[in-house]
Design an enzyme around this catalytic site. Sequence first.
Site, PDB file in Angstrom:
ATOM      1  N   SER A  36       0.838  -1.192   0.000  1.00 49.89           N
ATOM      2  CA  SER A  36       0.000   0.000   0.000  1.00 49.89           C
ATOM      3  C   SER A  36       0.880   1.251   0.000  1.00 49.89           C
ATOM      4  O   SER A  36       1.721   1.418  -0.872  1.00 49.89           O
ATOM      5  CB  SER A  36      -0.962  -0.048   1.184  1.00 49.89           C
ATOM      6  OG  SER A  36      -2.049   0.837   1.006  1.00 49.89           O
ATOM      7  N   ASP A  90      -5.657  -3.688  -2.575  1.00 48.04           N
ATOM      8  CA  ASP A  90      -4.661  -3.377  -1.548  1.00 48.04           C
ATOM      9  C   ASP A  90      -3.973  -4.623  -0.989  1.00 48.04           C
ATOM     10  O   ASP A  90      -4.624  -5.560  -0.520  1.00 48.04           O
ATOM     11  CB  ASP A  90      -5.367  -2.641  -0.406  1.00 48.04           C
ATOM     12  CG  ASP A  90      -4.411  -1.879   0.489  1.00 48.04           C
ATOM     13  OD1 ASP A  90      -3.247  -2.308   0.610  1.00 48.04           O
ATOM     14  OD2 ASP A  90      -4.830  -0.866   1.069  1.00 48.04           O
TER      15      ASP A  90
END
Length: 338
Positions: free
Chosen positions: A44, A159
Amino acid sequence: MNANQELRLGVALGSGAAKGFAHIGVLKVLDEMGIKPHVIAGTSMGAFVGAAYAGGKLDQLEAWVRQLDNWKVFSLLDINWTLGGGVLGGIKPFRAFFEEFQFENIEDLPLPFTAVATDLHSGQEIWLQEGNLQDAVSASCSIPGLLSPKALAGRWLVDGAVVNPVPVDVCRAMGATCVIAVDVTEDGGPLLERERGEVKRIVSEKTGDDEMRELADESAEISHGEPPVKAVKEDHHSNGLARLLEQGREQLTQFRELRNRPRVSPPGMFDTMHQAMDILERRHKRTKMMGSPPDVLIMPKVGGISGMEYARAAEAVAAGEREARRLRTWLEDMVLQH
């Protein structure tokens, strides 16, 4: 690590949205100390910062995030009006930084780098180690529900924090014999203290100083197991009247408390989604790190910064610098002596 084994240092940068700008501060201090990683892996926001570092553009990234204010952040939000897959498209922020980036593909980077993402359908952990750098970072940062999934190599990716919030094991697989991990999701204390202080301030303003002192005294007595003692009269009629009056006072007190209770606004949609993800990430991360612990764990104190407060990037960077400097001796013992 075996004393005779050659050091191969890895840095694992975890997720955390705006809190993840603290990674910049940590990496700056490591550079000042002469600690240079051989491999770097990120999830991320950790992938975003890690990609910039691997490409030798950490200074440019810091300069870019320091000029973020609320208006600039808003201008980077590419609203997905169809709401297909996410509220935001998630393209503009990465294009704004990577459009002038020297390296187009991951394999072109001078430092081995891996971005971690998640296959939306199978739940499989995907290690992106080749292909378009901007696409890989964008996929690793695609918070479910907030940013649209990214289509790469026939997969829909979201993610990487869903499966691996702090990719220590990825660094090990890349050949690292010593791993420094940076985790920005565990330090929630300052934010909670700030909220408690705000509630206390509001209650204090609506309640007189004398009443506040009386409440504090009663609270202290109760906490020590000594509830306030009230006189009891032997006369039954008097007792009944006293109880009735006491009940009336209690009901009046409760009414005043309800009337004066500070109104706490509900969290926004973005904060709700991010907070829910953050809870899941913390639980999963602890399990993962038990199986593959880092040699050094750095946890910058960024609990007072919301994951959506990108305009507070400078504070996050400073927090990363402070925590890395605080652990300087430990870092030198664990890394430089090998």
